[in-house]
Design an enzyme around this catalytic site. Structure first.
Site, mmCIF file in Angstrom:
data_model
loop_
_atom_site.group_PDB
_atom_site.id
_atom_site.type_symbol
_atom_site.label_atom_id
_atom_site.label_comp_id
_atom_site.label_asym_id
_atom_site.label_seq_id
_atom_site.Cartn_x
_atom_site.Cartn_y
_atom_site.Cartn_z
ATOM 1 N N LYS A 232 50.090 25.220 71.753
ATOM 2 C CA LYS A 232 49.814 25.499 70.352
ATOM 3 C C LYS A 232 48.908 24.395 69.816
ATOM 4 O O LYS A 232 49.023 23.244 70.211
ATOM 5 C CB LYS A 232 51.130 25.524 69.565
ATOM 6 N N ARG B 238 45.842 5.256 84.851
ATOM 7 C CA ARG B 238 44.764 4.300 85.128
ATOM 8 C C ARG B 238 44.577 3.397 83.921
ATOM 9 O O ARG B 238 45.210 3.599 82.892
ATOM 10 C CB ARG B 238 43.462 5.082 85.357
ATOM 11 N N GLY C 143 38.860 13.965 80.428
ATOM 12 C CA GLY C 143 37.615 13.522 79.810
ATOM 13 C C GLY C 143 37.108 14.472 78.740
ATOM 14 O O GLY C 143 35.920 14.562 78.503
ATOM 15 N N VAL D 136 39.619 3.249 78.741
ATOM 16 C CA VAL D 136 38.455 2.662 78.086
ATOM 17 C C VAL D 136 38.896 1.718 76.949
ATOM 18 O O VAL D 136 38.382 0.607 76.803
ATOM 19 C CB VAL D 136 37.539 3.779 77.525
ATOM 20 N N ARG E 176 33.039 2.338 70.452
ATOM 21 C CA ARG E 176 32.314 2.626 71.703
ATOM 22 C C ARG E 176 30.828 2.752 71.376
ATOM 23 O O ARG E 176 30.438 3.602 70.564
ATOM 24 C CB ARG E 176 32.802 3.929 72.323
ATOM 25 N N HIS F 117 45.779 11.417 67.186
ATOM 26 C CA HIS F 117 45.998 11.068 68.589
ATOM 27 C C HIS F 117 46.563 9.650 68.623
ATOM 28 O O HIS F 117 45.902 8.704 68.224
ATOM 29 C CB HIS F 117 44.677 11.140 69.368
ATOM 30 N N LYS G 272 48.371 18.259 84.630
ATOM 31 C CA LYS G 272 48.876 18.205 83.252
ATOM 32 C C LYS G 272 50.081 19.104 83.026
ATOM 33 O O LYS G 272 50.903 18.838 82.147
ATOM 34 C CB LYS G 272 47.731 18.517 82.280
#
Ligand code: ADP
Ligand code: ADP
Ligand code: MG
Length: 461
Positions: free
Chosen positions: A202, A293, A165, A296, A339, A209, A117
């Site tokens: 920060k 990848r 995750g 979900v 989900r 998101h 990351k």
């Protein structure tokens, strides 16, 4: 090179999803399975299946040697890693390639670069993508970290360079907490990810998101617009949408163009996601990470663009160029994914495996249920609790929500507790309907709005 067969190095609903895409392309499918998964839907649907070890993931789905041996024994042309497990393991991708097979995903180098990351932040910055204020690289020690915190201001997040995750992230509100958490975070990251490297970001308060789906074939790169994934519990997504609501056309253009710039910078191949935090009040977005990848929540993008992302991944792996040009990618309507997990939302989301006595799935135009379930299936206790994903498409967000409420009412999984009641409550919530939420909305909501409802439910039992 064209591929004729593919091994699915995963389990659960994503294995089923990959088998469907592979079969639609006429590929021969080989499913690996652990001793706990002999009865799985994926094993039933695949053309062939190979047992690879004991139930514990590190003995089977995370066991590189065992998965490779199965691939070699069946002489498959390609290996699709799904999400989780070995999907972002660059050594695995390299081993697959070295054995003469195609890894369905980007190159090992791209996975290595973007999977770290901290390295990914650097790539993003160099590609002109705005990043969250924080450390330039890994922080060497507590002293260096302290100086950064003093510069950017509290609260901050201490993040593991190798995290994922929702794990390996700590929020720190004051210096005392920082001094206590920093050494713990490093030790924990070393133990959990085999890499104690940390960086500082920060905290962007009340952010949403928002993430961009990208596709590349190594030469051409497109985006398939964005998803909104702010409804999260413990930094894990619970409910996702496409497109993100409330973005101006110019902001959407900038956001998506920045993701394509990043894909170009690394010569990306396959499907990937560039994740951002969107500060609505400031009208600004900040890069957080890349997932190299399939994700979900990919079906919401498929619903609004009509592109089958998993088929596209397989075609690219077979050496075909992207089947879409940027000008062919358009959004139609709105999609939401819930989900559904084998967890009891009335008992602090305790995982609750067991046998599904009855399964009734809603059907109709614009409704999709991606699942590992069938009636009578015994959900094993060893893995992620995701049972399936209900995805609903509507003409616009309001229509989608209304269809979602109807679909949720028809979804019945008897025998084990599931998170369906959580989604029923979310789909009925005025703030959710009004788009008034951010990444920490669910924390408070679960304790107030949902607790009030679950109180009624307890009484009704
Ligand atoms: P998405 O980013 O597709 O929304 P999630 O964050 O829910 O996906 O992760 C997908 C799956 O991968 C989950 O089962 C999650 O636990 C797992 N996962 C992702 N990254 C890691 C990691 N670095 N280590 C362990 N598990 C991971
Ligand atoms: P993971 O690799 O576990 O997916 P991410 O870096 O993508 O970790 O972050 C997971 C979630 O944590 C985000 O979706 C967001 O809710 C929250 N988060 C991460 N970074 C920040 C930040 N700098 N400020 C506020 N929230 C953040
Ligand atoms: Mg993430």
């Amino acid at each position: 090179m064209t591929i004729r067969s593919v091994l699915i190095a995963n389990r659960g609903e994503i294995a089923v999803r990959i088998i469907r895409a592979a079969k639609a392309l006429g590929l021969h499918t080989v499913q690996v399975y652990s001793q706990a998964d002999a009865d799985s839907l994926a094993v039933r649907l695949a053309d062939e299946a190979v047992e690879i070890g004991a139930p514990a993931a590190r003995k089977s789905y995370l066991n590189v040697e065992a998965v490779l041996a199965a691939a070699k024994a069946k002489a498959v042309d390609a290996v699709h890693p799904g999400y989780g497990f070995l999907s972002e393991n660059a050594d695995f991708a390299e081993a697959v390639t070295a054995a003469g097979m195609v890894f369905v995903g980007p190159s090992a180098e791209a996975i290595r670069l973007l999977g770290d990351k901290v390295a990914a932040r650097k790539v993003a910055k160099e590609a002109g993508v705005p990043t969250v204020p924080g450390s330039d690289g890994r922080v060497a020690d507590a002293g260096e970290a302290r100086a950064i915190v003093e510069r950017i201001g509290l609260p901050v997040m201490i993040k593991a360079a190798a995290g994922g995750g929702g794990r390996g992230i700590r929020i720190v509100a004051d210096m005392e907490e920082f001094e206590r958490q920093f050494p713990q975070a490093s030790a924990e990251a070393a133990a959990a990810f085999g890499d104690g490297g940390l960086y500082i970001e920060k905290v962007i308060e009340r952010a949403r998101h928002v993430e961009v789906q990208i596709l590349g074939d190594g030469r051409n790169f497109v985006h398939c617009f964005e998803r909104e994934c702010s409804l999260q519990r413990r930094r894990q997504k619970v409910w996702e949408e496409a497109p993100a609501f409330g973005l101006t056309p110019s902001l959407r253009d900038k956001l998506c163009a920045s993701a394509v710039a990043l894909a170009k910078a690394v010569g990306y191949s396959g499907a990937g996601t560039v994740e951002y935090l969107y500060d609505e009040a400031a009208g600004a977005f900040y890069f957080i990470e890349v997932n190299t990848r399939i994700q979900v929540e990919h079906p919401v993008t498929e619903m609004v663009t009509g592109i089958d992302l998993v088929q596209e991944m397989l075609r690219i792996a077979g050496g075909a160029p992207l089947s879409v040009r940027q000008e062919d990618v358009a959004i139609s309507g709105h999609a939401i994914e819930c989900r559904i997990n084998a967890e009891d939302p009335f008992r602090d989301f305790m995982p609750w495996p067991g046998t599904v006595e009855k399964l009734s799935v809603p059907e109709g135009h614009g409704i999709r249920f991606d699942t590992l379930l069938y009636g009578g299936y015994a959900v094993p206790p060893f893995y992620d609790s995701l049972l399936g994903k209900l995805i609903v498409h509507g003409a616009d967000r309001a229509d989608c929500l209304s269809r979602l409420r109807t679909a949720l009412a028809k979804l019945e999984i008897q025998g084990i507790p599931t998170t369906i009641p959580l989604h029923v409550a979310l789909a009925a919530d005025a703030d959710v309907a009004g788009g008034r939420f951010h990444t920490r909305f669910l924390e408070g909501w679960l304790e107030t709005a949902f607790a009030a409802r679950s109180g009624d439910k307890e009484v009704a039992r």
